[in-house]
Motif scaffolding. Sequence first.
Motif, short mmCIF file in Angstrom:
data_model
loop_
_atom_site.label_atom_id
_atom_site.label_comp_id
_atom_site.label_asym_id
_atom_site.label_seq_id
_atom_site.Cartn_x
_atom_site.Cartn_y
_atom_site.Cartn_z
N ALA A 170 -4.79 6.16 4.78
CA ALA A 170 -4.98 5.15 3.74
C ALA A 170 -4.30 3.84 4.13
CB ALA A 170 -4.44 5.65 2.41
N GLY A 226 -12.48 4.54 7.41
CA GLY A 226 -12.75 4.82 6.01
C GLY A 226 -13.36 6.19 5.80
N LEU A 251 0.90 4.20 -2.76
CA LEU A 251 0.55 5.56 -2.39
C LEU A 251 1.70 6.55 -2.60
CD1 LEU A 251 -1.45 4.65 0.81
CD2 LEU A 251 -2.39 5.81 -1.20
N GLY A 301 -10.81 7.87 -4.11
CA GLY A 301 -10.93 8.52 -2.81
C GLY A 301 -10.58 9.99 -2.83
N GLN A 302 -9.98 10.44 -3.92
CA GLN A 302 -9.65 11.85 -4.05
C GLN A 302 -10.86 12.69 -4.45
OE1 GLN A 302 -6.54 12.83 -3.35
NE2 GLN A 302 -5.63 10.79 -3.20
N ASN A 353 -15.44 13.98 -1.47
CA ASN A 353 -14.90 13.87 -0.11
C ASN A 353 -15.85 14.43 0.94
OD1 ASN A 353 -12.27 14.46 -2.05
ND2 ASN A 353 -12.06 12.75 -0.63
N VAL A 368 -7.65 11.30 1.71
CA VAL A 368 -6.72 10.17 1.62
C VAL A 368 -5.27 10.55 1.97
CG1 VAL A 368 -6.16 8.11 0.28
CG2 VAL A 368 -8.19 9.44 -0.29
N THR A 372 -10.66 8.79 6.36
CA THR A 372 -9.75 8.79 5.20
C THR A 372 -10.35 9.58 4.05
OG1 THR A 372 -8.90 6.61 5.86
CG2 THR A 372 -8.49 7.31 3.60
N GLY A 378 0.82 -1.21 0.00
CA GLY A 378 0.00 0.00 0.00
C GLY A 378 0.85 1.26 0.00
N ALA A 421 -8.77 2.39 -4.83
CA ALA A 421 -7.37 2.79 -4.79
C ALA A 421 -6.78 2.89 -6.19
CB ALA A 421 -6.58 1.77 -3.96
N HIS A 428 -6.29 2.19 6.92
CA HIS A 428 -7.53 1.61 6.40
C HIS A 428 -7.25 0.29 5.69
CE1 HIS A 428 -11.68 1.68 5.27
NE2 HIS A 428 -11.44 1.82 3.98
N GLN A 429 -6.21 0.23 4.88
CA GLN A 429 -5.90 -0.99 4.15
C GLN A 429 -5.41 -2.09 5.08
OE1 GLN A 429 -4.03 -0.70 0.25
NE2 GLN A 429 -2.48 -2.17 0.88
#
Length: 362
Positions: free
Chosen positions: A332, A319, A46, A233-234, A237, A327, A322, A42, A228, A335-336
């Motif tokens: 992130a 979540g 990221l 997630g961007q 929001n 994010v 995040t 992850g 992802a 969360h993962q």
Amino acid sequence: MTAQALSSSPAFSALPDRDRRAVRLWLMIVAALIVLMVFVGGATRLTGSGLSITEWRPVTGALLPMSEASWMIEFDKYRATPQYQLLNHGMSLGEFQFIYLWEWGHRQLGRLIGLVYVLPLLWFAVRGVVRGWFLVSLLFIGLLGGGQGGIGWIMVASGLTPGMIAVAPIKLMLHLVAACGLFVAVVWIAVGLRAPRAEAAPPDRLRVVGTVLIAALLFQIALGALVAGLGAGQSFNTWPMMDGSLVPPVSMLLPESPWWHNLAESVALVQFNHRSFAYVLLALAIWHALDARQLVPGSKTARMAVVLAGLVILQAVIGIVTLLLVVPLWAALLHQTMAVLMLGHAVSHRRMMSPARVSMGA
């Protein structure tokens, strides 16, 4: 032969408890390393590091570039990629080394997991601690683990094609779900090597729902991988509203044609699916916990069901945070990683409801 008969076979009973504990400890170490692998994977994604190594060299790739000239050779390969040309043009050598080391560390951890799995397995097999179908099962898991490296390279290769600046979301999803599948198999066997349960087996309904929860968690992890992969997630929001409404208009959710392309390509639909199924998962986990408390009050099964519901609630909160914070790296990754830990608890919970433990010598 039934599982109960296998667990009481002479070959199984003759094995010392210390051997069962040793195998269980080994498998739990492997499971912990898989969790770490997901965390590092992850972070690699990221930080935008996943495409920095442009070749798949399972053996020679274990060595880092040791001179400036060798670093420049690797840098030149990366500068030929679409990601560099379209996204990172002008990157310095030092910046390249940062992302290279993340990807190298991810691959190196994969090699370590392979060694930690294979070498003890050979030792246990030679000593006769594991044999028969149990040995075959462990060998099969090892082969799947080796195949995971190939899946990872297919994923990376998808991001090196013209016009791509990241890996294909579907292939990212496949890579993550395959890792989680291996994790489930290892935890299932490890928990099955525990001492026999003192309490009576719970009703079938609890076992069925426990199985459904594992499948639901894997499905939600797959949806999260698509989020992802698309960077969904961007966008959008806010919570609980999404673009000002609980259910966005169809035109926003399904902009592509044919409609099924949107399942992996529409940012809005991918995020909406992940949000929506989270509610389903949450309701199922809470209902299961209440049901267990009613059917088997005060039992370990009930306590583990309650803990699982609590973990699902906590994961939902993480979540949402995040998403609202757009994010950040720490959220992130939390969360993962939390998703995999929650999956491990669900597998342990379901396995401990089974009537017999694993036989190592049948």
